[in-house]
Scaffold this motif. Structure first.
Motif, PDB file in Angstrom:
ATOM      1  N   GLN A   1     157.855 -17.649  70.194  1.00  0.00           N
ATOM      2  CA  GLN A   1     156.408 -17.909  70.153  1.00  0.00           C
ATOM      3  C   GLN A   1     155.733 -16.788  70.939  1.00  0.00           C
ATOM      4  OE1 GLN A   1     155.315 -21.979  69.942  1.00  0.00           O
ATOM      5  NE2 GLN A   1     153.272 -21.590  70.782  1.00  0.00           N
ATOM      6  N   CYS A   2     155.389 -16.964  72.215  1.00  0.00           N
ATOM      7  CA  CYS A   2     154.782 -15.830  72.934  1.00  0.00           C
ATOM      8  C   CYS A   2     155.805 -14.747  73.237  1.00  0.00           C
ATOM      9  CB  CYS A   2     154.109 -16.285  74.221  1.00  0.00           C
ATOM     10  SG  CYS A   2     155.226 -16.469  75.638  1.00  0.00           S
ATOM     11  N   GLY A   3     157.056 -15.159  73.373  1.00  0.00           N
ATOM     12  CA  GLY A   3     158.141 -14.201  73.561  1.00  0.00           C
ATOM     13  C   GLY A   3     158.552 -13.941  74.992  1.00  0.00           C
ATOM     14  N   TYR A   4     157.745 -14.390  75.941  1.00  0.00           N
ATOM     15  CA  TYR A   4     157.982 -13.948  77.322  1.00  0.00           C
ATOM     16  C   TYR A   4     159.347 -14.364  77.853  1.00  0.00           C
ATOM     17  CZ  TYR A   4     156.744 -12.104  81.800  1.00  0.00           C
ATOM     18  OH  TYR A   4     156.715 -11.320  82.929  1.00  0.00           O
ATOM     19  N   CYS A   5     159.779 -15.554  77.511  1.00  0.00           N
ATOM     20  CA  CYS A   5     161.055 -16.068  78.035  1.00  0.00           C
ATOM     21  C   CYS A   5     162.255 -15.612  77.224  1.00  0.00           C
ATOM     22  CB  CYS A   5     161.036 -17.594  78.037  1.00  0.00           C
ATOM     23  SG  CYS A   5     161.170 -18.290  76.358  1.00  0.00           S
ATOM     24  N   GLN A   6     162.006 -15.000  76.064  1.00  0.00           N
ATOM     25  CA  GLN A   6     163.066 -14.917  75.055  1.00  0.00           C
ATOM     26  C   GLN A   6     164.173 -13.916  75.370  1.00  0.00           C
ATOM     27  OE1 GLN A   6     163.456 -17.044  72.565  1.00  0.00           O
ATOM     28  NE2 GLN A   6     161.549 -18.176  72.915  1.00  0.00           N
TER      29      GLN A   6
ATOM     30  N   CYS B   1     161.043 -22.386  78.869  1.00  0.00           N
ATOM     31  CA  CYS B   1     160.127 -21.832  77.859  1.00  0.00           C
ATOM     32  C   CYS B   1     158.835 -22.620  77.906  1.00  0.00           C
ATOM     33  CB  CYS B   1     160.743 -21.914  76.463  1.00  0.00           C
ATOM     34  SG  CYS B   1     159.605 -21.347  75.171  1.00  0.00           S
ATOM     35  N   ARG B   2     157.769 -21.958  78.326  1.00  0.00           N
ATOM     36  CA  ARG B   2     156.476 -22.645  78.419  1.00  0.00           C
ATOM     37  C   ARG B   2     155.922 -22.969  77.044  1.00  0.00           C
ATOM     38  NH1 ARG B   2     152.883 -21.070  83.442  1.00  0.00           N
ATOM     39  NH2 ARG B   2     151.446 -22.218  82.124  1.00  0.00           N
ATOM     40  N   CYS B   3     156.400 -22.274  76.020  1.00  0.00           N
ATOM     41  CA  CYS B   3     155.926 -22.539  74.663  1.00  0.00           C
ATOM     42  C   CYS B   3     156.719 -23.663  73.996  1.00  0.00           C
ATOM     43  CB  CYS B   3     156.021 -21.284  73.816  1.00  0.00           C
ATOM     44  SG  CYS B   3     155.051 -19.902  74.434  1.00  0.00           S
TER      45      CYS B   3
ATOM     46  N   THR C   1     159.985 -23.791  72.841  1.00  0.00           N
ATOM     47  CA  THR C   1     160.762 -23.400  71.652  1.00  0.00           C
ATOM     48  C   THR C   1     162.184 -23.957  71.681  1.00  0.00           C
ATOM     49  OG1 THR C   1     161.509 -21.327  72.691  1.00  0.00           O
ATOM     50  CG2 THR C   1     159.450 -21.239  71.434  1.00  0.00           C
TER      51      THR C   1
HETATM   52  S1  FES Z   1     158.276 -18.269  73.796  1.00  0.00           S
HETATM   53 FE1  FES Z   1     156.606 -18.385  75.184  1.00  0.00          FE
HETATM   54  S2  FES Z   1     157.542 -18.902  77.092  1.00  0.00           S
HETATM   55 FE2  FES Z   1     159.133 -19.065  75.647  1.00  0.00          FE
END
Ligand code: FES
Ligand code: FES
Length: 150
Positions: free
Chosen positions: A96-101, A132-134, A136
């Motif tokens: 999703q946002c990608g930050y944790c990925q 993962c804040r999103c 996923t």
């Molecule tokens: S994809 Fe957004 S924090 Fe995991």
């Protein structure tokens, strides 16, 4: 001036031994795929491998690494397992946002390298430290299972 083996290359870095590996990767060497999240070993965004074992680079002083090989998200696709995991991530459209990925993929790759056919409990145990804040998580589990079958 510690010498580190990072993604197959030996790097001499002119920094204090107590500098966390994450700072060296991002700010000294310029490998910015590994992310800073919490800085206190609680979120998993900074996960890299040391000799194939996932570690939190934000709390790992480089003076403690010695000759162990550091692998980051930039090179995990060079391994058979890492390549399968990245492909499965794409096919399941995990991000999703990608930050944790980056951290998620590093933990998942280490899991599958050690346990090629993980159970749900194995996945829970291996991935519990990657937040993962999103939200996923469902797609992450699906992608890990698909990578295991690939
Ligand atoms: S994809 Fe957004 S924090 Fe995991
Ligand atoms: S930034 Fe290292 S665990 Fe959160």
């Amino acid at each position: 001036m510690p010498a580190l083996t990072i993604n197959g290359s030996i790097r001499d870095v002119a920094v204090p031994d107590d500098m966390p590996l994450l700072w060296v990767l991002r700010d000294v060497i310029g490998l910015t795929g590994t992310k800073f999240g919490c800085g206190i070993a609680q979120c998993g965004a900074c996960t890299v491998h040391l000799d194939g074992v996932p570690v939190r680079s934000c709390q790992l002083p480089i003076g403690t690494i010695g000759g162990r090989a550091v692998t980051t998200i930039e090179a995990i696709g060079d391994t058979t397992t890492g390549r399968k995991v990245q492909q499965a991530w794409l096919e399941a459209e995990v991000v999703q946002c990608g930050y944790c990925q980056s951290g998620q993929i590093m933990s998942a790759s280490a899991l599958l390298a050690a346990t090629p056919v993980p159970t749900d409990a194995d996945i829970d145990a291996a991935m519990a430290g990657n937040i993962c804040r999103c939200g996923t998580y469902v797609r992450i589990r699906e992608a890990i299972k698909n990578a295991a079958r690939a």
